[in-house]
Design an enzyme around this catalytic site. Structure first.
Site, PDB file in Angstrom:
ATOM      1  N   ARG A  55      27.305  44.551  78.871  1.00 17.25           N
ATOM      2  CA  ARG A  55      27.921  43.245  79.128  1.00 17.25           C
ATOM      3  C   ARG A  55      26.942  42.101  78.826  1.00 17.25           C
ATOM      4  NH1 ARG A  55      31.924  43.948  82.378  1.00 17.25           N
ATOM      5  NH2 ARG A  55      30.719  45.624  83.310  1.00 17.25           N
ATOM      6  N   THR A  56      25.731  42.209  79.365  1.00 12.87           N
ATOM      7  CA  THR A  56      24.762  41.114  79.190  1.00 12.87           C
ATOM      8  C   THR A  56      24.364  40.979  77.724  1.00 12.87           C
ATOM      9  OG1 THR A  56      23.931  41.531  81.408  1.00 12.87           O
ATOM     10  CG2 THR A  56      22.530  40.227  79.979  1.00 12.87           C
ATOM     11  N   LYS A  85       5.527  55.161  70.196  1.00 13.21           N
ATOM     12  CA  LYS A  85       4.083  55.162  69.909  1.00 13.21           C
ATOM     13  C   LYS A  85       3.242  54.682  71.082  1.00 13.21           C
ATOM     14  CE  LYS A  85       5.241  54.254  65.126  1.00 13.21           C
ATOM     15  NZ  LYS A  85       5.344  53.218  64.096  1.00 13.21           N
ATOM     16  N   ARG A 106      15.830  42.136  78.325  1.00 11.19           N
ATOM     17  CA  ARG A 106      16.084  42.867  79.569  1.00 11.19           C
ATOM     18  C   ARG A 106      15.090  44.013  79.596  1.00 11.19           C
ATOM     19  NH1 ARG A 106      21.164  45.075  82.882  1.00 11.19           N
ATOM     20  NH2 ARG A 106      21.347  42.851  83.173  1.00 11.19           N
ATOM     21  N   HIS A 134      17.980  37.897  87.481  1.00 11.02           N
ATOM     22  CA  HIS A 134      18.958  37.925  86.395  1.00 11.02           C
ATOM     23  C   HIS A 134      19.586  36.528  86.357  1.00 11.02           C
ATOM     24  CE1 HIS A 134      21.707  39.252  83.523  1.00 11.02           C
ATOM     25  NE2 HIS A 134      22.518  40.003  84.238  1.00 11.02           N
TER      26      HIS A 134
END
Lengths: 312, 152
Positions: A55-56, A85, A106, A134
């Site tokens: 959604r975000t 890595k 995020r 958030h």
């Protein structure tokens, strides 16, 4: 309109002042009303999701594309040098800093966005860092409340469900504290609001009440903000008992004010019955859609020294 | 036996730092911290000594190391009322009380195992604040609040 947010990192809702929030809501409203100004033309924005979030991510990327930006990035860190890595986050951000005009990210660890902002020269926008912050969820919540109530001041807002672990609730309560709102909290003992947040409300003279049931608060509130009570926090039998007390049914809404609206950060499980969707009180899908407009407004303000918009 | 006064229980030093009035029981934690700062340093330690101000105290003498106020303040969470004496030629040339700092950088790891400061090559960073007479540390990165006792 000049913007105090130009080139600013957006890491936590507490980084934003009341005028900042009002500015974002104002611009988001213009965009939703049809303003198609390409505020991000010629900009490259990195959309870096070190943790998957449908959604975000999709609403951020929609916001970027709608305003003419080019988007680079990844949807999870599995295919990046970080995972393959062993590159540090700091080095990954230094590299992205040379490619993009802004970084939206995020990350599953708390504090990742703040660290990225310290490393990067370009603005960093936090799309969620672990259980911490958030801020753009709060922006879309504020925009939605303003849209359906016509104001943010003087509202009575009830929060229901998991009020202890839900960062969405904590941030929204903090943001609404800048406006003259009254809060009602409805949650099982083990999921009640953290003491430090209640102390913060008390010290700022914000009024709040603990309510025992949805029925008690229904005729009083302007916004009913539902959240999911997570099953894994309880034993199976305890969950059934607790969850039943925090389920919103269409029948419960009969005592609500006609202007009352129900919000939910989604995804919902069973805390809002499907029947509620058909009532005029349901507003959670508009809320989800508003995520795009709020993020468009924020990106426009962060990446432009001045945002006029059509008709301004 | 009556000649053995408390101040003679730990030998005097020519040059260095004496940390006095450490609450009994906290001395070992300060020793651990000092050894992290400098594992070559020579320490003389007294536990459960008599004290006028409180019944029992710990005391640490550090040879050839003149502790700065900042270094001392980083230990203040462990012993808020301890005093630090800087010694030159067997004489106290300066004396100050440990004061709780407003920020602590690189002193303790963040107790939140999911904090980014635990996995990246950066120093931990806390803001120290008092709320209702409780000292709390707020992590600069994960923004979580911790009671100071977590760090003792």
């Amino acid at each position: 309109m000049s913007t105090a947010l130009y080139r600013k990192d957006i890491l936590s809702i507490s980084d934003l002042t009341r005028p900042d929030l009002e500015n974002i809501i104002n611009i988001a409203g213009k965009i939703k009303s049809g303003d198609k100004t390409q505020h991000l033309k010629d900009k490259v924005i990195a959309s870096c999701f070190f943790e998957a979030s449908t959604r975000t991510r999709l609403s951020f990327e929609t916001a970027m594309h709608r305003q003419g930006a080019s988007v680079i990035g990844f949807a999870d860190s599995g295919s990046t040098s970080l995972a393959k890595k062993g590159e540090t986050l700091s080095d990954s951000i230094r590299m992205l800093n040379g490619y993009a005009d802004a970084i939206v990210m995020r990350h599953p660890q708390e504090g990742a966005a703040r660290l990225a902002a310290e490393v990067a020269d370009v603005p960093v926008i936090n799309g969620g860092d672990g259980s911490n912050q958030h801020p753009t969820q709060t922006l879309l919540d504020l925009f939605t409340i303003h849209e359906c109530q016509g104001r943010l001041d003087g509202l009575r807002v009830a929060f229901v469900g998991d009020l202890k672990y839900g960062r969405t609730v904590h941030s929204l309560v903090q943001a609404l504290s800048l406006f003259d709102c009254h809060f009602d909290f409805i949650a099982p003992d083990t999921l009640f609001m953290p003491e430090y947040l209640l102390d913060e409300l008390d010290s700022r003279g914000i009024t709040w009440e603990r309510q025992e049931s949805l029925e008690a608060v229904m005729p009083l509130c302007d916004i009913l903000y539902m959240t999911r009570v997570q099953k894994e926090r309880f034993e199976a039998t305890e969950y059934v008992h607790i969850a039943a007390s925090f389920i919103l049914t269409a029948d419960l809404l009969k005592d609500a004010k006609s202007t009352m609206r129900v919000m939910h950060p989604l995804p919902r499980v069973n805390e809002i019955e499907i029947e509620v969707d058909k009532t005029p009180h349901a507003y959670y899908f508009e809320q989800a859609e508003n995520g795009v407009y709020a993020r468009q407004a924020l990106l426009a303000l962060v990446l432009n020294p001045e945002v006029k918009g059509e008709g301004a | 036996m009556s000649d053995l006064k408390p101040k003679l229980q730990v030998e005097a030093i020519e040059r260095g730092t004496v940390i006095d009035h450490i609450p009994a029981g906290q001395g070992l934690k300060i020793v651990n911290r000092l050894q992290l700062l400098n594992n070559q340093v020579r320490l003389t330690v007294g536990f459960n000594l008599g004290s006028n101000a409180s019944r029992l105290k710990d005391l640490i003498k550090v040879d050839d190391w003149l502790m700065t106020e900042q270094e001392a303040n980083e230990l203040a969470l462990l012993a808020p009322n301890a005093t630090v004496n800087i010694i030159e030629n067997y004489k106290v040339v300066s004396k100050f009380q440990m004061a709780t700092p407003t920020e602590l950088v690189g002193v303790f790891p963040c107790p939140n195992s999911n904090c980014i400061s635990r996995s990246e090559p950066i120093k931990s960073h806390f803001y120290v604040r008092e709320n209702k007479n409780r000292v709390q540390l707020k992590c600069h990165y994960c923004e979580k609040l911790f009671a100071k006792e977590l760090f003792n």
